[in-house]
Design a protein around this motif. Sequence first.
Motif, mmCIF file in Angstrom:
data_model
loop_
_atom_site.group_PDB
_atom_site.id
_atom_site.type_symbol
_atom_site.label_atom_id
_atom_site.label_comp_id
_atom_site.label_asym_id
_atom_site.label_seq_id
_atom_site.Cartn_x
_atom_site.Cartn_y
_atom_site.Cartn_z
ATOM 1 N N PHE A 131 8.717 92.292 59.363
ATOM 2 C CA PHE A 131 7.847 91.476 58.515
ATOM 3 C C PHE A 131 7.081 90.460 59.351
ATOM 4 C CE2 PHE A 131 7.135 87.538 56.199
ATOM 5 C CZ PHE A 131 6.410 87.976 55.104
ATOM 6 N N PHE A 132 7.793 89.703 60.180
ATOM 7 C CA PHE A 132 7.131 88.646 60.936
ATOM 8 C C PHE A 132 6.328 89.187 62.117
ATOM 9 C CE2 PHE A 132 10.204 85.937 58.690
ATOM 10 C CZ PHE A 132 9.341 84.935 58.259
ATOM 11 N N MET A 133 6.748 90.300 62.693
ATOM 12 C CA MET A 133 5.953 90.886 63.767
ATOM 13 C C MET A 133 4.604 91.373 63.235
ATOM 14 S SD MET A 133 7.506 90.562 66.649
ATOM 15 C CE MET A 133 6.874 91.777 67.779
ATOM 16 N N LEU A 134 4.625 92.078 62.102
ATOM 17 C CA LEU A 134 3.379 92.604 61.541
ATOM 18 C C LEU A 134 2.484 91.482 61.004
ATOM 19 C CD1 LEU A 134 4.636 95.844 59.775
ATOM 20 C CD2 LEU A 134 2.721 95.727 61.371
ATOM 21 N N THR A 135 3.036 90.629 60.153
ATOM 22 C CA THR A 135 2.213 89.567 59.578
ATOM 23 C C THR A 135 1.814 88.531 60.628
ATOM 24 O OG1 THR A 135 4.186 88.305 58.905
ATOM 25 C CG2 THR A 135 3.254 89.852 57.299
ATOM 26 N N GLY A 136 2.715 88.275 61.599
ATOM 27 C CA GLY A 136 2.407 87.298 62.642
ATOM 28 C C GLY A 136 1.286 87.751 63.556
ATOM 29 N N PHE A 137 1.367 88.995 64.038
ATOM 30 C CA PHE A 137 0.299 89.496 64.908
ATOM 31 C C PHE A 137 -1.004 89.655 64.133
ATOM 32 C CE2 PHE A 137 3.523 90.928 68.078
ATOM 33 C CZ PHE A 137 2.952 90.320 69.173
ATOM 34 N N HIS A 138 -0.902 90.032 62.857
ATOM 35 C CA HIS A 138 -2.129 90.102 62.062
ATOM 36 C C HIS A 138 -2.732 88.715 61.910
ATOM 37 C CE1 HIS A 138 -4.560 90.101 58.355
ATOM 38 N NE2 HIS A 138 -4.952 91.277 58.806
ATOM 39 N N GLY A 139 -1.890 87.707 61.658
ATOM 40 C CA GLY A 139 -2.387 86.340 61.562
ATOM 41 C C GLY A 139 -3.059 85.885 62.850
ATOM 42 N N LEU A 140 -2.492 86.297 63.993
ATOM 43 C CA LEU A 140 -3.114 85.972 65.280
ATOM 44 C C LEU A 140 -4.500 86.595 65.374
ATOM 45 C CD1 LEU A 140 -3.015 84.832 68.170
ATOM 46 C CD2 LEU A 140 -1.836 86.942 68.861
ATOM 47 N N HIS A 141 -4.622 87.848 64.913
ATOM 48 C CA HIS A 141 -5.920 88.518 64.956
ATOM 49 C C HIS A 141 -6.916 87.860 64.006
ATOM 50 C CE1 HIS A 141 -3.689 91.552 67.164
ATOM 51 N NE2 HIS A 141 -4.817 92.183 67.417
ATOM 52 N N VAL A 142 -6.448 87.412 62.851
ATOM 53 C CA VAL A 142 -7.335 86.693 61.930
ATOM 54 C C VAL A 142 -7.797 85.388 62.569
ATOM 55 C CG1 VAL A 142 -7.505 85.538 59.695
ATOM 56 C CG2 VAL A 142 -6.333 87.728 59.866
ATOM 57 N N THR A 143 -6.890 84.709 63.286
ATOM 58 C CA THR A 143 -7.255 83.470 63.975
ATOM 59 C C THR A 143 -8.351 83.721 65.006
ATOM 60 O OG1 THR A 143 -4.995 82.617 63.694
ATOM 61 C CG2 THR A 143 -6.382 81.552 65.360
ATOM 62 N N LEU A 144 -8.150 84.754 65.826
ATOM 63 C CA LEU A 144 -9.170 85.099 66.833
ATOM 64 C C LEU A 144 -10.478 85.504 66.165
ATOM 65 C CD1 LEU A 144 -6.951 87.125 69.338
ATOM 66 C CD2 LEU A 144 -7.771 84.785 69.592
ATOM 67 N N GLY A 145 -10.364 86.290 65.081
ATOM 68 C CA GLY A 145 -11.558 86.711 64.365
ATOM 69 C C GLY A 145 -12.307 85.537 63.771
ATOM 70 N N THR A 146 -11.586 84.554 63.236
ATOM 71 C CA THR A 146 -12.225 83.374 62.663
ATOM 72 C C THR A 146 -12.943 82.566 63.738
ATOM 73 O OG1 THR A 146 -10.506 83.259 60.941
ATOM 74 C CG2 THR A 146 -11.842 81.282 61.304
ATOM 75 N N ILE A 147 -12.323 82.460 64.909
ATOM 76 C CA ILE A 147 -12.986 81.770 66.031
ATOM 77 C C ILE A 147 -14.276 82.491 66.401
ATOM 78 C CG2 ILE A 147 -12.789 81.167 68.479
ATOM 79 C CD1 ILE A 147 -9.776 80.767 67.985
ATOM 80 N N MET A 148 -14.225 83.824 66.450
ATOM 81 C CA MET A 148 -15.427 84.599 66.769
ATOM 82 C C MET A 148 -16.496 84.405 65.701
ATOM 83 S SD MET A 148 -14.144 88.151 68.529
ATOM 84 C CE MET A 148 -12.927 88.638 67.301
ATOM 85 N N LEU A 149 -16.088 84.351 64.429
ATOM 86 C CA LEU A 149 -17.053 84.122 63.357
ATOM 87 C C LEU A 149 -17.734 82.762 63.503
ATOM 88 C CD1 LEU A 149 -15.017 85.430 60.280
ATOM 89 C CD2 LEU A 149 -17.033 86.511 61.276
#
Length: 292
Positions: A230-248
């Motif tokens: 649960f935390f590996m999947l949601t955590g890494f996805h959250g990291l990708h959303v963070t990076l994506g938001t910075i790119m946006l």
Amino acid sequence: MTEMSEKQYYVPHTAKWPIVACVGLFVSVIGASLKFNSLDLEPTTPWVMYAGFAILIFMFFGWFGEVIKESEDNLYNKQVDASFRAGMIWFIFSEVMFFASFFGALFYARTFAVPWLGGEGANLATNVQLWSGYEAVWPTNGPGELNGRFETISAFSLPLVNTLLLLTSSITITIAHHALRAGDRKKTIIWMIATVLLGATFLFYQAEEYIEAYQHLNLTLKSGIYGSTFFMLTGFHGLHVTLGTIMLIVITLRLMKGHFKPNNHFGFEAVAWYWHFVDVVWLGLFIFVYVL
């Protein structure tokens, strides 16, 4: 500088940034290894890791800034554009494989490992020899209830809200893209700001979800195979959303500075591709982690 001939291929004359990246990665990995292995080098150890991160941040600003300047100076032709697109496609493919490995671990544990521990199949009566009385149900904390009982997060609470947020953000960035292609910069900026706000709101609610899981549901990384996946999947996805938001945010600031043209805006497209990828991964995660 005039645009280059289609027969030419622009190659930067200097290549210092890959070397800087290697130095930053090396220093940060060494620092992290020292810290996580609890070597008695305090207070030096954290600063080694932080120095590596600082070098990487410097590299990102320098390298991307140089590429942006070259692009705005019309140094790139269609051949270079095709190279950028191929690189982004392969990068997203590598990300697909990254998440596929975690989804694969979840599938294996849920479909094979847990039933075997419960005695399913001809597996030398595993449940009798090792874990007598273990019930093969999902979600599981593992045989012996390793770290006590826990509760799961309802799919139709914050996870559903976050799903709606990301789906909406896919729509807003698509509207922004169409506005950019139509030459309406003001509309593009407005819809990009909306996309950034949706991404930031997603991250806020995910942080709220983690606080709820740890403080009230006893759902942590130590909560057996379910907690780990649960935390590996949601955590890494959250990291990708963070990076994506910075790119946006970066793309939105570039739009405000007048960058990108209706027929030449690959930087915008690359971020849009990445954001759509993040959204698709969340849909799979929502179904297989929260709902099923």
